[in-house]
Structures are given as structure tokens and as C-alpha cells.
Design a protein around this motif. Sequence first.
Motif, short mmCIF file in Angstrom:
data_model
loop_
_atom_site.label_atom_id
_atom_site.label_comp_id
_atom_site.label_asym_id
_atom_site.label_seq_id
_atom_site.Cartn_x
_atom_site.Cartn_y
_atom_site.Cartn_z
N ALA A 295 0.65 -1.33 0.00
CA ALA A 295 -0.01 0.05 0.03
C ALA A 295 0.49 1.42 -0.29
CB ALA A 295 -0.78 0.38 1.68
N TYR A 296 2.04 1.32 0.41
CA TYR A 296 2.95 2.44 0.36
C TYR A 296 3.22 2.70 -0.80
CZ TYR A 296 1.80 1.50 5.24
OH TYR A 296 0.98 1.17 6.23
N LEU A 297 3.36 2.23 -1.64
CA LEU A 297 4.03 2.66 -3.21
C LEU A 297 2.92 3.93 -3.83
CD1 LEU A 297 4.56 -0.98 -4.40
CD2 LEU A 297 6.21 0.39 -4.26
N THR A 298 2.35 3.75 -2.99
CA THR A 298 1.32 4.86 -3.55
C THR A 298 1.87 6.26 -3.33
OG1 THR A 298 -1.08 5.65 -4.14
CG2 THR A 298 -0.23 5.34 -1.81
N TRP A 299 2.96 5.80 -1.94
CA TRP A 299 3.03 7.57 -1.55
C TRP A 299 4.82 7.99 -2.21
CZ3 TRP A 299 0.48 10.32 0.09
CH2 TRP A 299 -0.60 9.98 1.32
N ILE A 300 5.55 7.38 -3.32
CA ILE A 300 6.34 6.81 -3.99
C ILE A 300 5.99 7.70 -5.53
CG2 ILE A 300 8.62 6.30 -4.54
CD1 ILE A 300 8.29 4.18 -2.49
N GLY A 301 6.37 8.63 -5.72
CA GLY A 301 6.18 9.30 -6.90
C GLY A 301 7.77 9.22 -7.70
N ASP A 302 8.13 8.66 -8.35
CA ASP A 302 9.44 9.00 -9.20
C ASP A 302 9.70 9.04 -11.02
OD1 ASP A 302 12.34 8.18 -9.84
OD2 ASP A 302 11.87 5.86 -10.20
N GLY A 303 8.80 10.52 -10.57
CA GLY A 303 8.88 10.70 -12.09
C GLY A 303 10.18 10.96 -12.90
N SER A 304 10.89 11.16 -12.34
CA SER A 304 12.28 11.04 -13.01
C SER A 304 12.94 9.50 -13.48
CB SER A 304 12.87 12.03 -12.45
OG SER A 304 13.19 12.85 -11.92
N LEU B 227 7.87 10.27 -0.53
CA LEU B 227 9.21 10.47 -1.72
C LEU B 227 8.43 10.93 -3.09
CD1 LEU B 227 12.37 10.73 -2.31
CD2 LEU B 227 11.99 7.85 -2.35
N ALA B 228 9.49 12.09 -4.11
CA ALA B 228 9.00 11.76 -5.46
C ALA B 228 10.00 12.13 -5.90
CB ALA B 228 7.95 13.05 -5.20
N LEU C 153 10.07 14.67 0.97
CA LEU C 153 10.75 14.25 0.22
C LEU C 153 10.66 14.58 -1.41
CD1 LEU C 153 13.86 14.48 0.60
CD2 LEU C 153 13.93 12.37 0.13
N VAL C 154 11.18 15.57 -1.86
CA VAL C 154 11.00 15.88 -3.41
C VAL C 154 13.07 16.19 -3.91
CG1 VAL C 154 10.51 17.24 -5.02
CG2 VAL C 154 8.81 16.92 -3.06
N LEU C 155 12.99 15.56 -5.06
CA LEU C 155 14.50 15.33 -5.80
C LEU C 155 14.61 15.99 -6.74
CD1 LEU C 155 15.08 12.91 -3.04
CD2 LEU C 155 16.33 12.41 -5.28
N ASP D 82 19.99 6.79 -4.94
CA ASP D 82 19.73 5.18 -4.00
C ASP D 82 20.12 5.68 -2.61
OD1 ASP D 82 17.28 3.87 -6.37
OD2 ASP D 82 19.68 4.34 -7.25
N ASP D 83 21.36 5.83 -3.03
CA ASP D 83 22.77 5.55 -1.57
C ASP D 83 22.42 6.94 -0.90
OD1 ASP D 83 23.75 3.38 -2.35
OD2 ASP D 83 25.37 4.50 -3.53
N GLY D 84 21.81 7.79 -1.42
CA GLY D 84 21.54 9.26 -0.47
C GLY D 84 19.90 8.92 0.16
N ILE D 85 19.43 8.86 -0.44
CA ILE D 85 17.75 8.46 0.04
C ILE D 85 18.33 7.63 1.03
CG2 ILE D 85 15.33 7.95 -0.97
CD1 ILE D 85 15.80 9.03 -3.67
N LEU D 86 18.62 6.65 1.18
CA LEU D 86 18.27 5.21 1.88
C LEU D 86 19.39 5.86 3.25
CD1 LEU D 86 18.39 2.42 0.00
CD2 LEU D 86 17.10 3.20 0.47
N ALA D 87 20.46 6.75 2.58
CA ALA D 87 21.01 6.98 4.22
C ALA D 87 20.33 8.27 4.99
CB ALA D 87 22.36 7.90 3.61
N LEU D 88 19.45 9.01 3.68
CA LEU D 88 18.33 9.75 4.88
C LEU D 88 17.38 9.28 5.63
CD1 LEU D 88 17.90 12.59 5.36
CD2 LEU D 88 16.36 12.72 3.93
N TYR D 89 16.86 8.27 4.69
CA TYR D 89 15.71 7.76 5.36
C TYR D 89 16.46 6.52 6.93
CZ TYR D 89 11.79 8.35 2.44
OH TYR D 89 10.80 9.37 1.62
#
Length: 344
Positions: A50-59, A87-88, A118-120, A170-177
Motif C-alpha cells: 500500500a505504501y507504493l502510492t506514496w512514492i512518485g518516481d517521475g524521473s 518521496l518524489a 522529500l522531493v528531489l 539511491d544511496d543518498g535517499i536510503l541514508a537519509l531514511y
Amino acid sequence: MNILRKRWVAVLLAVVMVAAAVAIGQWKSGPVRAPHGNSAELDTTLPTQAYLTWIGDGSQVLEQETVEWVCTYNANWDARYGSIVALATVDRVEDGDLASYTYDLSAEIGLGENDALLVLAIEPRDAYLGVGDRFAEMLGRVYSTDDLGGAVGQLLDGYLYEDLQARDYDDGILALYAALNDVYSTAYGSGGQGALQRPAQQTGHQVAFWTVGTLVVLLLLCSILDAVRYSAYRRRYVGPGAPPVVFRPILFWHGPGYGWYRRRANRPPPPPPPPPGGPGRPGGGFPGGGASRPGGGFTRGGGFGSSSRGSGFSRGGGFGGARRGGGFSRGGGFGGRRGGGFRR
């Protein structure tokens, strides 16, 4: 196969299946440490789809493993604290105002005051963490400051900035989480407001559930097999005199000398089959010949119903609808407290 009829084979199979169930339960259950720094433990048995809906990988820059870990973090935070960090990723923000874009997007997808986003922005390699009011209070308590922008800046500068500049998203996002996981743990421990039981307390119950459930299903299957085998045995061998073959059940308490066997052995023999043809009419059937079958069969409807799926972020490029239908209700509004970006 004759070997499957032997009792010792059935017992061996039962032992192997129970042992496998225990091993699977141990493997799937319990808290683990995510491989991103010295982060607090996570419960990997929680459902995360269900938490996939809170990830928007537009790039389209995120690896599947990163998406799975972000969902795992959010599943744990939602269960323990009633909070998530969405995350977006976007190629660029047209007007360059990443802060406004983040807060507009948080309202669009329906985040609440406990949450963050978090928006990148990939093209300028920039990032912004927008936070709800209660999330901001948590950061202020952990960092002992009223400067929300400073607290957010420390997080982004310390865990995301260098990897983002190197395009190691990926490394930066996972380190921040992982760092945010420690923030939650520092503020609330293993369970805060809206928390469920701690994962460590669930582990033993989960293993026991797997073990007992598998054993019950196994015994039920063996009992059904014994009943079917005994029915075939009785039709073939039971009659006048002693049967030439002894019935050997899978479960020993279904053998001679036990109540299960005696109840079935003392039943009257089944009646002989009727002679060919019906009563008084060779060939059987209803008088007057074969009745015609009613016309038609079942009418198949027009496929599935028309229930529509709600959406948070779309799974393609860009973002989806305004709000999720039938998903989580992120209580309250996102709030007006500003988060922050890098403070370089």
C-alpha cells in the motif's frame, strides 16, 4: 507409489514440513537492521504494497530495492507513530521554487500533519524536505531547536547532499531514511503515538502461529487421506471372514484398536448396486424417453465490475490524481510549517 503408503514415510514428511514452517517463520519474522548506517531496527514482516502510492518516481531514477526499503520504512513508521515520509523525484521545477512545489504536492496527494515529503529535483540536483506541523515538532524536540530549517538542513546536508551531487540517488535517499528512522526512535522509542506492538514482541507469536498453523493443516490433510484410503480398503477387502490385508493408516491413531477405526469398521456394509435399468423399465430413465434439457446455460456477466482504483503518485512518469481513493487517511492538514533544503 507404494513407498508413500508406509507409516514411517508419512511421519518423516510431517517432521520435515513442520521444521520447514519453523524455518520460514524465523526467516520472515522479526526486526532487522537496514543496510544503511546504524539505523534502528525495522520489522520486515509488515505489508508494504500500500505504501507504493506514496512514492512518485517521475524521473525514473530509483532502483527497485530503494523503493522496497522506502516502503518498509513507511510501513514501520505508520504502524508505530502514525507517520510517513513520502518521496518524489522530478526532472525540474518550472518556476524554480522547490519549496512551494513540495508543499503544493503534499496537499495534492493528501499528506497529514504527522507526515513529510522529500522531493528531489534531478536537473539542478536539489532537494527539499517539507514537513507537517507535528513532524516539525518532533524534529525540534530531537534537535533541541526552534529553527526548523536548520534541523532539516542538518539532515539533508549530512546524509543526502554529497550523494545527490554525485547522482547516487539511491544511496543518498536510503541514508537519509535511515537517519530519519533514528529521529523517530529518539523521539518516541520503538512505539509512539498511534503505535502498535513492538516488532520484537511479535516475533515469538509469529513463529508459533506458523508452526501451529502448518501442523494443523498437515494433520487435517493426513486425516482426510486416511478416510479416503480406508473407504477404498473397506470396499475392496472387508467382507465375510478376515480381510487378507491389514489397513495401515498415515496417522497411528487411525489404526485398529482406536476409536476412529472401530467406528468405521462397525458400520454396516454398503448396499449392493442396483441392477442395470430402472424399476420395471430396461435401460432406465424416466418413462417416455429422455427429457429434453432446458435451453441455455449460465449467463456470464460483462466481466469485472466498475469499481475504480484510487491513486496517489502514478507509477509512470509524472504524478497521478489529486488524492488516493480508499487508501490511508492521513489525519489533519499538512500544516504551514516550512521544512528546508540544503544549507550549503
